[in-house]
Design an enzyme around this catalytic site. Structure first.
Site, PDB file in Angstrom:
ATOM      1  N   HIS A 124      80.538 -72.257-110.314  1.00 48.17           N
ATOM      2  CA  HIS A 124      80.036 -71.761-109.034  1.00 48.17           C
ATOM      3  C   HIS A 124      80.478 -70.309-108.866  1.00 48.17           C
ATOM      4  O   HIS A 124      81.662 -70.005-109.102  1.00 48.17           O
ATOM      5  CB  HIS A 124      80.585 -72.614-107.891  1.00 48.17           C
ATOM      6  CG  HIS A 124      80.167 -72.151-106.531  1.00 48.17           C
ATOM      7  ND1 HIS A 124      78.903 -72.380-106.023  1.00 48.17           N
ATOM      8  CD2 HIS A 124      80.838 -71.451-105.585  1.00 48.17           C
ATOM      9  CE1 HIS A 124      78.822 -71.836-104.823  1.00 48.17           C
ATOM     10  NE2 HIS A 124      79.977 -71.277-104.530  1.00 48.17           N
ATOM     11  N   GLU A 158      79.743 -84.386-102.695  1.00 48.43           N
ATOM     12  CA  GLU A 158      79.823 -83.292-101.728  1.00 48.43           C
ATOM     13  C   GLU A 158      79.669 -81.955-102.450  1.00 48.43           C
ATOM     14  O   GLU A 158      80.371 -81.684-103.435  1.00 48.43           O
ATOM     15  CB  GLU A 158      81.155 -83.330-100.977  1.00 48.43           C
ATOM     16  CG  GLU A 158      81.251 -82.287 -99.886  1.00 48.43           C
ATOM     17  CD  GLU A 158      82.533 -82.395 -99.064  1.00 48.43           C
ATOM     18  OE1 GLU A 158      83.298 -83.367 -99.279  1.00 48.43           O
ATOM     19  OE2 GLU A 158      82.767 -81.496 -98.221  1.00 48.43           O
ATOM     20  N   THR A 187      80.376 -61.798-116.050  1.00 48.35           N
ATOM     21  CA  THR A 187      81.148 -61.518-117.263  1.00 48.35           C
ATOM     22  C   THR A 187      82.338 -62.466-117.367  1.00 48.35           C
ATOM     23  O   THR A 187      82.654 -62.992-118.440  1.00 48.35           O
ATOM     24  CB  THR A 187      81.626 -60.054-117.243  1.00 48.35           C
ATOM     25  OG1 THR A 187      80.488 -59.193-117.191  1.00 48.35           O
ATOM     26  CG2 THR A 187      82.462 -59.726-118.481  1.00 48.35           C
TER      27      THR A 187
HETATM   28  N1  LIG Z   1      76.018 -83.220-105.642  1.00 49.63           N
HETATM   29  C1  LIG Z   1      76.199 -81.971-106.138  1.00 49.63           C
HETATM   30  N2  LIG Z   1      75.152 -81.339-106.676  1.00 49.63           N
HETATM   31  C2  LIG Z   1      75.327 -80.076-107.165  1.00 49.63           C
HETATM   32  C3  LIG Z   1      76.579 -79.441-107.085  1.00 49.63           C
HETATM   33  C4  LIG Z   1      77.680 -80.154-106.508  1.00 49.63           C
HETATM   34  O1  LIG Z   1      78.827 -79.660-106.450  1.00 49.63           O
HETATM   35  N3  LIG Z   1      77.450 -81.416-106.042  1.00 49.63           N
HETATM   36  N4  LIG Z   1      76.710 -78.100-107.532  1.00 49.63           N
HETATM   37  C5  LIG Z   1      75.451 -77.375-107.581  1.00 49.63           C
HETATM   38  C6  LIG Z   1      75.481 -75.980-108.094  1.00 49.63           C
HETATM   39  N5  LIG Z   1      75.364 -75.079-106.919  1.00 49.63           N
HETATM   40  C7  LIG Z   1      76.383 -74.188-106.748  1.00 49.63           C
HETATM   41  O2  LIG Z   1      77.256 -74.003-107.620  1.00 49.63           O
HETATM   42  C8  LIG Z   1      74.274 -75.162-106.012  1.00 49.63           C
HETATM   43  C9  LIG Z   1      72.988 -75.324-106.519  1.00 49.63           C
HETATM   44  C10 LIG Z   1      71.907 -75.436-105.639  1.00 49.63           C
HETATM   45  C11 LIG Z   1      72.093 -75.353-104.265  1.00 49.63           C
HETATM   46  C12 LIG Z   1      70.914 -75.507-103.350  1.00 49.63           C
HETATM   47  O3  LIG Z   1      71.022 -75.291-102.143  1.00 49.63           O
HETATM   48  N6  LIG Z   1      69.767 -75.865-103.943  1.00 49.63           N
HETATM   49  C13 LIG Z   1      68.521 -76.112-103.175  1.00 49.63           C
HETATM   50  C14 LIG Z   1      67.360 -75.471-103.899  1.00 49.63           C
HETATM   51  C15 LIG Z   1      67.647 -74.009-104.185  1.00 49.63           C
HETATM   52  C16 LIG Z   1      66.629 -73.453-105.211  1.00 49.63           C
HETATM   53  O4  LIG Z   1      65.840 -74.252-105.762  1.00 49.63           O
HETATM   54  O5  LIG Z   1      66.691 -72.223-105.439  1.00 49.63           O
HETATM   55  C17 LIG Z   1      68.249 -77.615-103.100  1.00 49.63           C
HETATM   56  O6  LIG Z   1      68.676 -78.358-104.015  1.00 49.63           O
HETATM   57  O7  LIG Z   1      67.542 -78.000-102.155  1.00 49.63           O
HETATM   58  C18 LIG Z   1      73.377 -75.166-103.754  1.00 49.63           C
HETATM   59  C19 LIG Z   1      74.467 -75.067-104.628  1.00 49.63           C
HETATM   60  C20 LIG Z   1      74.416 -78.149-108.371  1.00 49.63           C
HETATM   61  N7  LIG Z   1      74.265 -79.431-107.741  1.00 49.63           N
HETATM   62  N1  LIG Z   2      75.098 -72.631-107.375  1.00 46.87           N
HETATM   63  C1  LIG Z   2      74.844 -72.447-108.773  1.00 46.87           C
HETATM   64  C2  LIG Z   2      74.803 -70.972-109.069  1.00 46.87           C
HETATM   65  O1  LIG Z   2      74.540 -70.155-108.204  1.00 46.87           O
HETATM   66  N2  LIG Z   2      75.083 -70.639-110.329  1.00 46.87           N
HETATM   67  C3  LIG Z   2      75.098 -69.259-110.741  1.00 46.87           C
HETATM   68  O2  LIG Z   2      73.836 -68.843-111.257  1.00 46.87           O
HETATM   69  C4  LIG Z   2      74.078 -67.627-111.992  1.00 46.87           C
HETATM   70  C5  LIG Z   2      73.142 -67.521-113.180  1.00 46.87           C
HETATM   71  O3  LIG Z   2      73.589 -68.439-114.117  1.00 46.87           O
HETATM   72  P1  LIG Z   2      72.960 -68.421-115.624  1.00 46.87           P
HETATM   73  O4  LIG Z   2      72.877 -66.971-116.071  1.00 46.87           O
HETATM   74  O5  LIG Z   2      73.925 -69.237-116.426  1.00 46.87           O
HETATM   75  O6  LIG Z   2      71.588 -69.047-115.501  1.00 46.87           O
HETATM   76  C6  LIG Z   2      75.572 -67.651-112.358  1.00 46.87           C
HETATM   77  O7  LIG Z   2      76.268 -66.654-111.608  1.00 46.87           O
HETATM   78  C7  LIG Z   2      76.040 -69.023-111.896  1.00 46.87           C
HETATM   79  O8  LIG Z   2      77.392 -69.030-111.437  1.00 46.87           O
END
Ligand SMILES: Nc1nc2c(c(=O)[nH]1)N[C@@H](CN(C=O)c1ccc(C(=O)N[C@@H](CCC(=O)O)C(=O)O)cc1)CN2
Ligand SMILES: NCC(=O)N[C@@H]1O[C@H](COP(=O)([O-])[O-])[C@@H](O)[C@H]1O
Length: 205
Positions: A124, A158, A187
């Site tokens: 994240h 969560e 990076t």
């Molecule tokens: N149950 C969980 N699912 C996911 C987690 C987690 O900790 N618990 N981590 C995420 C990764 N993430 C941040 O690191 C993250 C990814 C996506 C979203 C989000 O709001 N997604 C939207 C769609 C956004 C889009 O398509 O651009 C959605 O799913 O409605 C928030 C945080 C991965 N999953």
């Molecule tokens: N919530 C998930 C999220 O925001 N992930 C973030 O997407 C970027 C692109 O990743 P990638 O270059 O590996 O595709 C990275 O900064 C990663 O941490």
């Protein structure tokens, strides 16, 4: 008595939604001999929820099997997650591997998370517990933070709340934009993510 599949390499299935630069760092790390010899692990597949994810072409060029489970093709989050779990099972039929989220942008349902019983890891782009969710770099800049970074954590139902495995810190510099900060954090992501996965594999998670 060894469990089925115990002699085969431990499958790592990487989920992406876009460029997949973190996936690339993990694939490159997994190509090192010690990952095969010490951890007996290999990247079994790269799966994306977006057909146009650029990381798919790169993975295929590396000879890594790829698949697409398009979330827009399913009527509900649960139906998508069920299809995603079936796609993962094609590459990890014994459920022995890790599911590695690498820029994967879908929130996973509690049922999916439970099914993969603590074997899901994510990176994240913030110093959790600060700034869970999206747009982390813009939020950190707007909040006046002096530091930002990335967090590798186990995935729980969560969002962005699971046990923290690794973190990296970078300064937020005067004049930073979300884009310049994202590049600085990325990076560090490429360094800490493979290392965190090695530690998980070494610990037998
Ligand atoms: N149950 C969980 N699912 C996911 C987690 C987690 O900790 N618990 N981590 C995420 C990764 N993430 C941040 O690191 C993250 C990814 C996506 C979203 C989000 O709001 N997604 C939207 C769609 C956004 C889009 O398509 O651009 C959605 O799913 O409605 C928030 C945080 C991965 N999953
Ligand atoms: N919530 C998930 C999220 O925001 N992930 C973030 O997407 C970027 C692109 O990743 P990638 O270059 O590996 O595709 C990275 O900064 C990663 O941490």
């Amino acid at each position: 008595m060894t469990s089925a599949g115990a002699t085969s390499p431990r499958p790592l299935v990487i989920l992406i939604s876009g460029t997949g630069s973190n996936m690339q760092a993990i694939v490159r790390a997994a190509q090192q001999r010690r990952w095969r010899e010490r951890y007996r692990a290999e990247v079994a597949a790269v799966i994306s929820n977006r057909p146009d994810a650029k990381g798919l072409a790169w993975a295929a060029e590396q000879g890594v099997p790829t698949a697409v489970v398009d979330h827009q093709a399913y009527p509900s989050r649960e139906a998508f997650d069920d299809a995603l779990a079936q796609a993962i099972a094609r590459f990890d039929p014994h459920g022995r591997g890790l599911v590695i989220l690498a820029g994967f942008m879908r929130i996973l349902t509690p049922g999916f998370v439970q099914h993969h019983e603590g074997r899901i890891v994510n990176i994240h782009p913030s110093l959790l517990p600060a700034f869970p969710g999206l747009h982390t770099h813009r939020r950190a800049i707007e909040a006046g933070c002096r530091f930002a970074g990335a967090t590798v954590h186990l995935v729980t139902a969560e969002l962005d709340h699971g046990p923290i495995l690794e973190q990296a810190v970078v300064p937020i510099l005067p004049g930073d934009t979300p884009e310049t900060l994202a590049a600085r954090v990325l990076t560090q992501e490429h360094l800490i993510y493979p290392r965190a996965i090695e530690r998980l594999l070494g610990a037998g998670v």
